[in-house]
Design a protein around this motif. Structure first.
Motif, PDB file in Angstrom:
ATOM      1  N   SER A 105       0.739  -1.108   0.040  1.00 29.11           N
ATOM      2  CA  SER A 105      -0.051  -0.132  -0.026  1.00 29.11           C
ATOM      3  C   SER A 105       0.898   1.369  -0.012  1.00 29.11           C
ATOM      4  N   TRP A 106       0.073   2.460  -0.427  1.00 23.48           N
ATOM      5  CA  TRP A 106       0.838   3.590  -0.512  1.00 23.48           C
ATOM      6  C   TRP A 106      -0.008   4.751   0.069  1.00 23.48           C
ATOM      7  N   ILE A 107       0.586   5.752   0.483  1.00 23.64           N
ATOM      8  CA  ILE A 107      -0.296   7.044   0.775  1.00 23.64           C
ATOM      9  C   ILE A 107      -0.256   7.637  -0.519  1.00 23.64           C
ATOM     10  N   VAL A 108      -1.545   8.096  -0.676  1.00 29.55           N
ATOM     11  CA  VAL A 108      -1.718   9.013  -1.890  1.00 29.55           C
ATOM     12  C   VAL A 108      -1.453  10.263  -1.920  1.00 29.55           C
ATOM     13  N   GLU A 156      -8.485  12.280  -6.937  1.00 27.33           N
ATOM     14  CA  GLU A 156      -9.626  12.384  -5.885  1.00 27.33           C
ATOM     15  C   GLU A 156      -9.317  11.456  -4.537  1.00 27.33           C
ATOM     16  N   HIS A 157      -8.157  10.878  -4.323  1.00 35.90           N
ATOM     17  CA  HIS A 157      -8.074  10.021  -2.981  1.00 35.90           C
ATOM     18  C   HIS A 157      -6.925  10.616  -2.294  1.00 35.90           C
ATOM     19  N   GLU A 158      -6.492  11.749  -2.559  1.00 36.65           N
ATOM     20  CA  GLU A 158      -5.516  12.489  -1.788  1.00 36.65           C
ATOM     21  C   GLU A 158      -5.560  12.145  -0.276  1.00 36.65           C
ATOM     22  N   ASP A 159      -4.244  11.719   0.336  1.00 33.68           N
ATOM     23  CA  ASP A 159      -4.228  11.686   1.769  1.00 33.68           C
ATOM     24  C   ASP A 159      -4.814  10.037   2.091  1.00 33.68           C
ATOM     25  N   PHE A 180      -9.144   1.820  -1.467  1.00 33.51           N
ATOM     26  CA  PHE A 180      -8.920   3.121  -0.904  1.00 33.51           C
ATOM     27  C   PHE A 180      -9.441   3.084   0.308  1.00 33.51           C
ATOM     28  N   ILE A 181      -8.764   3.561   1.342  1.00 29.12           N
ATOM     29  CA  ILE A 181      -9.038   3.633   2.824  1.00 29.12           C
ATOM     30  C   ILE A 181      -8.674   4.830   3.185  1.00 29.12           C
TER      31      ILE A 181
END
Length: 149
Positions: free
Chosen positions: A57-60, A70-73, A85-86
């Motif tokens: 996983s990565w932080i967006v 549109e999935h920042e953070d 996306f979480i």
């Protein structure tokens, strides 16, 4: 029929008479897998530049493109079938492997601070410096601070 989910982590819930319950069950387990002891590879913005392995996983980051738009953070986890996306909760803490550091979510991701040991000053108090060094070492060991060394 409205999709049932838990209030905090948006885990899908099963409903009586629901078809394909295994899909909802597996979705919940995938989310739990990413959230128990969360570790991300890095902070990234372009999923096309990544060759993900299921479970990574990565932080967006800001300015994300393609599927991450549109999935920042949020935490983007690769399931093998696509991105999951979480949305982070306040004070959620993750370890970022590429930085060797922790980040805490407080409206945005904040990296653990680097604080140096007391080494200078006009008055030297050996006992106070020793106590401060012990506190800093304990905070570094728990990942609240990044080593100043």
């Amino acid at each position: 029929m409205a999709i049932l989910e838990t209030a905090r982590l948006k885990l899908p819930l099963l409903a009586a008479g629901q078809a394909h319950k295994e899909l909802f069950h597996n979705e919940a387990l995938a989310r739990i897998d990413f959230l128990i002891h969360p570790t991300v590879q890095a902070i990234a913005t372009d999923p096309a530049a990544i060759i993900p392995v299921p479970g990574q996983s990565w932080i967006v980051g800001s300015g994300a493109t393609d599927e991450w738009l549109e999935h920042e953070d949020q935490i983007a986890g690769w399931t093998g079938n696509g991105w999951l996306f979480i949305m982070p909760l306040a004070l959620m803490r993750v370890y970022i492997e590429s930085l060797g550091n922790f980040a805490v979510y407080s409206g945005s991701w904040q990296l653990a601070s680097t604080i140096g040991s007391p080494a200078t000053g006009a008055v030297i108090d050996a006992e106070a410096r020793s106590a401060i060094d012990s506190i800093l070492a304990a905070l570094e060991a728990q990942g609240f601070l990044q080593s100043g060394a």
